[in-house]
Design a protein around this motif. Structure first.
Motif, PDB file in Angstrom:
ATOM      1  N   LEU A  10      27.532  50.533  35.208  1.00 23.96           N
ATOM      2  CA  LEU A  10      28.288  49.284  35.206  1.00 23.96           C
ATOM      3  C   LEU A  10      27.474  48.203  34.490  1.00 23.96           C
ATOM      4  O   LEU A  10      26.290  48.025  34.755  1.00 23.96           O
ATOM      5  N   GLY A  11      28.089  47.518  33.537  1.00 24.56           N
ATOM      6  CA  GLY A  11      27.421  46.451  32.798  1.00 24.56           C
ATOM      7  C   GLY A  11      26.633  46.924  31.596  1.00 24.56           C
ATOM      8  O   GLY A  11      25.947  46.127  30.961  1.00 24.56           O
ATOM      9  N   GLY A  29      33.343  49.938  34.279  1.00 28.50           N
ATOM     10  CA  GLY A  29      33.599  50.915  35.335  1.00 28.50           C
ATOM     11  C   GLY A  29      34.960  51.572  35.173  1.00 28.50           C
ATOM     12  O   GLY A  29      35.821  51.093  34.426  1.00 28.50           O
ATOM     13  N   HIS A  74      24.390  44.659  35.800  1.00 27.38           N
ATOM     14  CA  HIS A  74      25.495  45.374  36.429  1.00 27.38           C
ATOM     15  C   HIS A  74      26.732  44.511  36.694  1.00 27.38           C
ATOM     16  O   HIS A  74      27.397  44.103  35.764  1.00 27.38           O
ATOM     17  N   ARG A  75      27.013  44.227  37.966  1.00 26.04           N
ATOM     18  CA  ARG A  75      28.237  43.486  38.333  1.00 26.04           C
ATOM     19  C   ARG A  75      28.243  42.073  37.753  1.00 26.04           C
ATOM     20  O   ARG A  75      29.295  41.568  37.364  1.00 26.04           O
ATOM     21  N   VAL A  78      29.465  42.209  34.180  1.00 19.73           N
ATOM     22  CA  VAL A  78      30.919  42.421  34.129  1.00 19.73           C
ATOM     23  C   VAL A  78      31.649  41.145  34.542  1.00 19.73           C
ATOM     24  O   VAL A  78      32.639  40.752  33.913  1.00 19.73           O
ATOM     25  N   ARG A  79      31.139  40.456  35.555  1.00 13.69           N
ATOM     26  CA  ARG A  79      31.752  39.191  36.001  1.00 13.69           C
ATOM     27  C   ARG A  79      31.731  38.153  34.881  1.00 13.69           C
ATOM     28  O   ARG A  79      32.716  37.449  34.639  1.00 13.69           O
TER      29      ARG A  79
END
Length: 177
Positions: A10-11, A29, A74-75, A78-79
């Motif tokens: 992720l990311g 993802g 990671h998250r 993506v955010r």
């Protein structure tokens, strides 16, 4: 550092090499990639979108770019990408898919691809100017290359003077309208 892999975290910053350029996106993802589609749709300017990894890669090998100094992971990456979804301010030199991905991971918009292109154009310009006495065509090519380098430098300097990511100023302009 670049690496080829079938499993993406992720990311992850994904890169697909095409003839003459590379396309960049962030793995979101579940087999999806967020990317600035730019002119990926046959010269029709498109916004930042989320798409399948198959559509993003168009059957080509995907490479992962690793960062030694990433500000976000990671998250969070993506955010940050999702925060700019549907933005439609693609610009080949100052706001392309590589700028977007580097911004999401490091907080700084950069495109080594643009810098390489500028170096190549400068080299062509120098060579052409040396050989210009042989043929007027070389002089025209040299002038065009130097003009392109000058344009790129002006765009990069104006972006650096703002000292904020491109998208903030563009959003402010859109909100004022």
């Amino acid at each position: 550092m670049l690496e080829s892999s079938k499993k993406y975290h992720l990311g992850s910053h994904l890169i697909v090499y095409h003839f003459g350029y590379s396309h960049h996106g962030i793995y979101a993802g579940k087999g999806r990639v967020i990317h600035y589609s730019g002119f990926a749709h046959f010269f029709k300017k498109q916004p930042i979108e989320i798409t399948s990894i198959e559509k993003f890669s168009r059957g080509k090998k995907i490479i992962i770019r690793h960062y030694e100094h990433s500000k976000y992971k990671h998250r969070a990456v993506v955010r940050r990408m999702r925060s700019r979804m549907h933005e439609n301010n693609y610009h080949l030199i100052i706001n392309n898919c590589e700028h977007l991905c580097s911004w999401a991971i490091t907080g700084v918009e950069s495109s080594p691809q643009v810098m390489k292109m500028m170096g190549r154009l400068t080299t062509i310009g120098y060579i052409s100017s040396i050989m210009s006495y042989m043929n007027g065509l070389f002089l025209t090519l040299a002038t065009a290359c130097f003009a392109l380098v000058f344009y790129i430098k002006i765009k990069l300097k104006s972006q650096a003077k703002m000292q904020i990511p491109t998208y903030l100023s563009l959003r402010d302009r859109q909100q004022k309208k």
